[in-house]
Design a protein around this motif. Structure first.
Motif, PDB file in Angstrom:
ATOM      1  N   MET A   1     -30.089   5.441   3.533  1.00 62.30           N
ATOM      2  CA  MET A   1     -29.867   6.722   4.198  1.00 62.30           C
ATOM      3  C   MET A   1     -31.060   7.630   3.889  1.00 62.30           C
ATOM      4  SD  MET A   1     -26.470   9.065   3.860  1.00 62.30           S
ATOM      5  CE  MET A   1     -26.465   9.086   2.091  1.00 62.30           C
ATOM      6  N   ALA A   2     -31.654   8.223   4.928  1.00 63.66           N
ATOM      7  CA  ALA A   2     -32.823   9.077   4.708  1.00 63.66           C
ATOM      8  C   ALA A   2     -32.413  10.309   3.902  1.00 63.66           C
ATOM      9  CB  ALA A   2     -33.387   9.516   6.044  1.00 63.66           C
ATOM     10  N   THR A   3     -33.256  10.705   2.940  1.00 65.88           N
ATOM     11  CA  THR A   3     -32.953  11.901   2.157  1.00 65.88           C
ATOM     12  C   THR A   3     -33.431  13.115   2.944  1.00 65.88           C
ATOM     13  OG1 THR A   3     -33.475  10.578   0.262  1.00 65.88           O
ATOM     14  CG2 THR A   3     -33.230  12.926  -0.135  1.00 65.88           C
ATOM     15  N   PRO A   4     -32.531  14.061   3.235  1.00 68.88           N
ATOM     16  CA  PRO A   4     -32.993  15.211   3.995  1.00 68.88           C
ATOM     17  C   PRO A   4     -34.030  16.007   3.194  1.00 68.88           C
ATOM     18  CG  PRO A   4     -30.601  15.314   3.596  1.00 68.88           C
ATOM     19  CD  PRO A   4     -31.135  14.124   2.856  1.00 68.88           C
ATOM     20  N   LEU A   5     -34.979  16.638   3.893  1.00 74.34           N
ATOM     21  CA  LEU A   5     -36.019  17.400   3.203  1.00 74.34           C
ATOM     22  C   LEU A   5     -35.433  18.644   2.564  1.00 74.34           C
ATOM     23  CD1 LEU A   5     -38.823  17.084   5.879  1.00 74.34           C
ATOM     24  CD2 LEU A   5     -38.588  15.860   3.725  1.00 74.34           C
ATOM     25  N   MET A   6     -34.465  19.236   3.254  1.00 69.01           N
ATOM     26  CA  MET A   6     -33.868  20.475   2.763  1.00 69.01           C
ATOM     27  C   MET A   6     -32.500  20.121   2.201  1.00 69.01           C
ATOM     28  SD  MET A   6     -35.701  23.066   4.272  1.00 69.01           S
ATOM     29  CE  MET A   6     -34.521  24.336   4.671  1.00 69.01           C
ATOM     30  N   PRO A   7     -31.957  20.933   1.289  1.00 69.55           N
ATOM     31  CA  PRO A   7     -30.568  20.664   0.883  1.00 69.55           C
ATOM     32  C   PRO A   7     -29.669  20.748   2.109  1.00 69.55           C
ATOM     33  CG  PRO A   7     -31.494  22.554  -0.316  1.00 69.55           C
ATOM     34  CD  PRO A   7     -32.517  22.125   0.688  1.00 69.55           C
ATOM     35  N   TYR A   8     -28.826  19.737   2.255  1.00 67.03           N
ATOM     36  CA  TYR A   8     -27.968  19.659   3.455  1.00 67.03           C
ATOM     37  C   TYR A   8     -27.018  20.843   3.489  1.00 67.03           C
ATOM     38  CZ  TYR A   8     -24.652  17.597   6.821  1.00 67.03           C
ATOM     39  OH  TYR A   8     -23.846  17.356   7.913  1.00 67.03           O
ATOM     40  N   ARG A   9     -26.949  21.495   4.633  1.00 68.59           N
ATOM     41  CA  ARG A   9     -25.947  22.539   4.869  1.00 68.59           C
ATOM     42  C   ARG A   9     -25.372  22.339   6.269  1.00 68.59           C
ATOM     43  NH1 ARG A   9     -25.685  27.057   1.599  1.00 68.59           N
ATOM     44  NH2 ARG A   9     -25.490  28.615   3.252  1.00 68.59           N
ATOM     45  N   GLY A  10     -24.083  22.123   6.319  1.00 60.19           N
ATOM     46  CA  GLY A  10     -23.413  21.921   7.604  1.00 60.19           C
ATOM     47  C   GLY A  10     -22.401  23.023   7.835  1.00 60.19           C
ATOM     48  N   ARG A  11     -21.828  23.013   9.023  1.00 58.24           N
ATOM     49  CA  ARG A  11     -20.844  24.060   9.308  1.00 58.24           C
ATOM     50  C   ARG A  11     -19.871  23.612  10.378  1.00 58.24           C
ATOM     51  NH1 ARG A  11     -21.581  24.314  14.612  1.00 58.24           N
ATOM     52  NH2 ARG A  11     -23.416  25.330  15.401  1.00 58.24           N
ATOM     53  N   PHE A  12     -18.697  24.275  10.365  1.00 56.97           N
ATOM     54  CA  PHE A  12     -17.734  24.168  11.458  1.00 56.97           C
ATOM     55  C   PHE A  12     -17.615  25.581  12.004  1.00 56.97           C
ATOM     56  CE2 PHE A  12     -13.091  24.232  12.714  1.00 56.97           C
ATOM     57  CZ  PHE A  12     -13.285  23.544  13.902  1.00 56.97           C
ATOM     58  N   ALA A  13     -17.727  25.715  13.320  1.00 55.45           N
ATOM     59  CA  ALA A  13     -17.877  27.062  13.888  1.00 55.45           C
ATOM     60  C   ALA A  13     -16.877  27.296  15.017  1.00 55.45           C
ATOM     61  CB  ALA A  13     -19.313  27.237  14.381  1.00 55.45           C
ATOM     62  N   PRO A  14     -15.589  27.402  14.689  1.00 52.52           N
ATOM     63  CA  PRO A  14     -14.597  27.554  15.758  1.00 52.52           C
ATOM     64  C   PRO A  14     -14.651  28.931  16.419  1.00 52.52           C
ATOM     65  CG  PRO A  14     -13.540  27.810  13.611  1.00 52.52           C
ATOM     66  CD  PRO A  14     -14.971  27.405  13.341  1.00 52.52           C
ATOM     67  N   SER A  15     -14.409  28.944  17.731  1.00 59.98           N
ATOM     68  CA  SER A  15     -14.165  30.206  18.435  1.00 59.98           C
ATOM     69  C   SER A  15     -12.660  30.439  18.337  1.00 59.98           C
ATOM     70  CB  SER A  15     -14.554  30.086  19.911  1.00 59.98           C
ATOM     71  OG  SER A  15     -15.907  29.728  20.012  1.00 59.98           O
ATOM     72  N   PRO A  16     -12.247  31.568  17.776  1.00 63.21           N
ATOM     73  CA  PRO A  16     -10.793  31.743  17.569  1.00 63.21           C
ATOM     74  C   PRO A  16     -10.093  32.227  18.834  1.00 63.21           C
ATOM     75  CG  PRO A  16     -11.977  33.574  16.599  1.00 63.21           C
ATOM     76  CD  PRO A  16     -13.024  32.653  17.171  1.00 63.21           C
ATOM     77  N   THR A  17     -10.197  31.420  19.886  1.00 65.36           N
ATOM     78  CA  THR A  17      -9.511  31.758  21.130  1.00 65.36           C
ATOM     79  C   THR A  17      -8.094  31.177  21.118  1.00 65.36           C
ATOM     80  OG1 THR A  17     -10.554  29.812  22.099  1.00 65.36           O
ATOM     81  CG2 THR A  17     -11.617  31.910  22.520  1.00 65.36           C
ATOM     82  N   GLY A  18      -7.781  30.403  20.102  1.00 58.11           N
ATOM     83  CA  GLY A  18      -6.457  29.809  19.949  1.00 58.11           C
ATOM     84  C   GLY A  18      -6.494  28.949  18.704  1.00 58.11           C
ATOM     85  N   PRO A  19      -5.348  28.353  18.345  1.00 57.28           N
ATOM     86  CA  PRO A  19      -5.315  27.528  17.130  1.00 57.28           C
ATOM     87  C   PRO A  19      -6.112  26.226  17.295  1.00 57.28           C
ATOM     88  CG  PRO A  19      -3.139  27.617  18.203  1.00 57.28           C
ATOM     89  CD  PRO A  19      -4.071  28.426  19.048  1.00 57.28           C
ATOM     90  N   LEU A  20      -6.438  25.601  16.185  1.00 58.36           N
ATOM     91  CA  LEU A  20      -7.087  24.283  16.253  1.00 58.36           C
ATOM     92  C   LEU A  20      -6.129  23.278  16.872  1.00 58.36           C
ATOM     93  CD1 LEU A  20      -8.721  23.887  12.716  1.00 58.36           C
ATOM     94  CD2 LEU A  20      -9.735  24.807  14.820  1.00 58.36           C
ATOM     95  N   HIS A  21      -6.691  22.340  17.639  1.00 56.60           N
ATOM     96  CA  HIS A  21      -5.891  21.281  18.239  1.00 56.60           C
ATOM     97  C   HIS A  21      -6.468  19.937  17.776  1.00 56.60           C
ATOM     98  CE1 HIS A  21      -9.260  20.930  20.978  1.00 56.60           C
ATOM     99  NE2 HIS A  21      -9.137  22.224  21.268  1.00 56.60           N
TER     100      HIS A  21
END
Ligand code: GLU
Length: 299
Positions: A1-21
């Motif tokens: 697995m390639a080592t990322p150059l930067m520390p990995y930072r991910g995200r989940f970005a829901p639009s709160p137009t309703g609940p998660l499905h």
């Protein structure tokens, strides 16, 4: 697995137009697993820029759903509705460098100009802007602000492979600040991903055709382009994609382990489910499977 150059930072970005499905859980779980498998941080960002479409309490409800599933962000969630100054600063930079311009056109005018224009199709959700105000508004007040786009963007998705889009002819100069004064998703998402140091975007495939616009905007702002992974969509029995807008049922959280296991299967993982397994144990096993899959892809 390639080592990322930067520390990995991910995200989940829901639009709160309703609940998660069931569909949004697949994206949430994939982004969480990818962050964990890379030893990185996982953030949650509430994408409530389009306030009128976000019912009161929906964001808090989503955060509660994530907590019930054991998906806890590593930093406090940020809310786009509180970050207008950042978006304004980015727009000001783009205007100052001549890359954004005011547009006086109404929707009806764009539609009429569009009908006169041969060969352009609304492939990406909006009418292709014909560039009417590129050279100025001729004294009319600006209603919206648009990015001046140039040609084709080539990019690579970790699942879909090499992708290309001619943003100029398929989308046109797109909106950064809307005529109703709201910030456009494209601007908010690019500014926030850069401000939060996001290295890896993992989200549903329905957003893949927004990616070239976002890369064009990153380039205009001199921002780095993250890596992208767009996850498979969950379709309703009638073949439509599940979405909050078309009223997909909220996740049934009476059995969070079962929901996580279903979402994992949609991502191609086949976890063992010993009786009594907790969400934390299941998530840890899934993260190990995800890491092994990454390692075997890299081998
Ligand atoms: N807020 C978007 C949505 O809920 C997702 C944006 C993104 O992940 O870039 O569809």
């Amino acid at each position: 697995m390639a080592t990322p150059l930067m520390p990995y930072r991910g995200r989940f970005a829901p639009s709160p137009t309703g609940p998660l499905h069931d569909g949004s859980l697949v994206a949430a779980l994939a982004s969480w697993l990818d962050a964990r498998a890379h030893g990185g941080a996982w953030l949650v960002r509430i994408e409530d820029v389009d306030g009128p479409r976000c019912p009161p309490g929906a964001a808090e409800f989503i955060l509660g759903q994530l907590a019930a599933l054991g998906l806890q962000p590593d930093e406090p969630p940020v809310w786009q509705s509180r970050r207008g100054e950042l978006y304004q600063a980015a727009l000001d930079r783009l205007i100052a460098s001549g890359q954004a311009y005011g547009c006086a056109c109404t929707r009806a005018e764009i539609a009429a100009a569009y009908e006169r224009t041969i060969g352009l199709r609304p492939k990406h959700g909006e009418l292709v802007y014909p560039g009417t105000c590129r050279g100025g508004t001729h004294g009319r007040p600006a209603r919206a602000w648009r990015l001046r786009v140039h040609g084709r963007i080539d990019w690579r998705d970790r699942r879909l492979g090499a992708q290309t889009q001619d943003v100029a002819t398929e989308v046109g100069d797109f909106v950064l600040k809307r005529a109703d004064g709201l910030w456009a998703y494209q601007l908010a998402v690019v500014v926030d991903d850069a401000d939060q140091g996001i290295t890896d975007i993992v989200r549903g495939e329905d957003l893949a055709d927004n990616t070239p616009r976002q890369i064009a905007l990153q380039q205009a702002l001199g921002l780095p382009t993250p890596r992208y992974l767009h996850t498979p969509l969950v379709l309703a029995p009638d073949g439509h994609k599940l979405s909050k807008q078309n009223g997909a049922a909220a996740l049934d959280l009476s059995d969070p382990v079962a929901r996580l296991a279903e979402a994992a299967q949609r991502l191609g993982l086949r976890p063992d489910l010993p009786p009594g397994i907790t969400t934390a144990d299941l998530l840890a096993r899934l993260a190990t499977h995800w890491r092994q899959a990454l390692e075997s892809q890299a081998a």
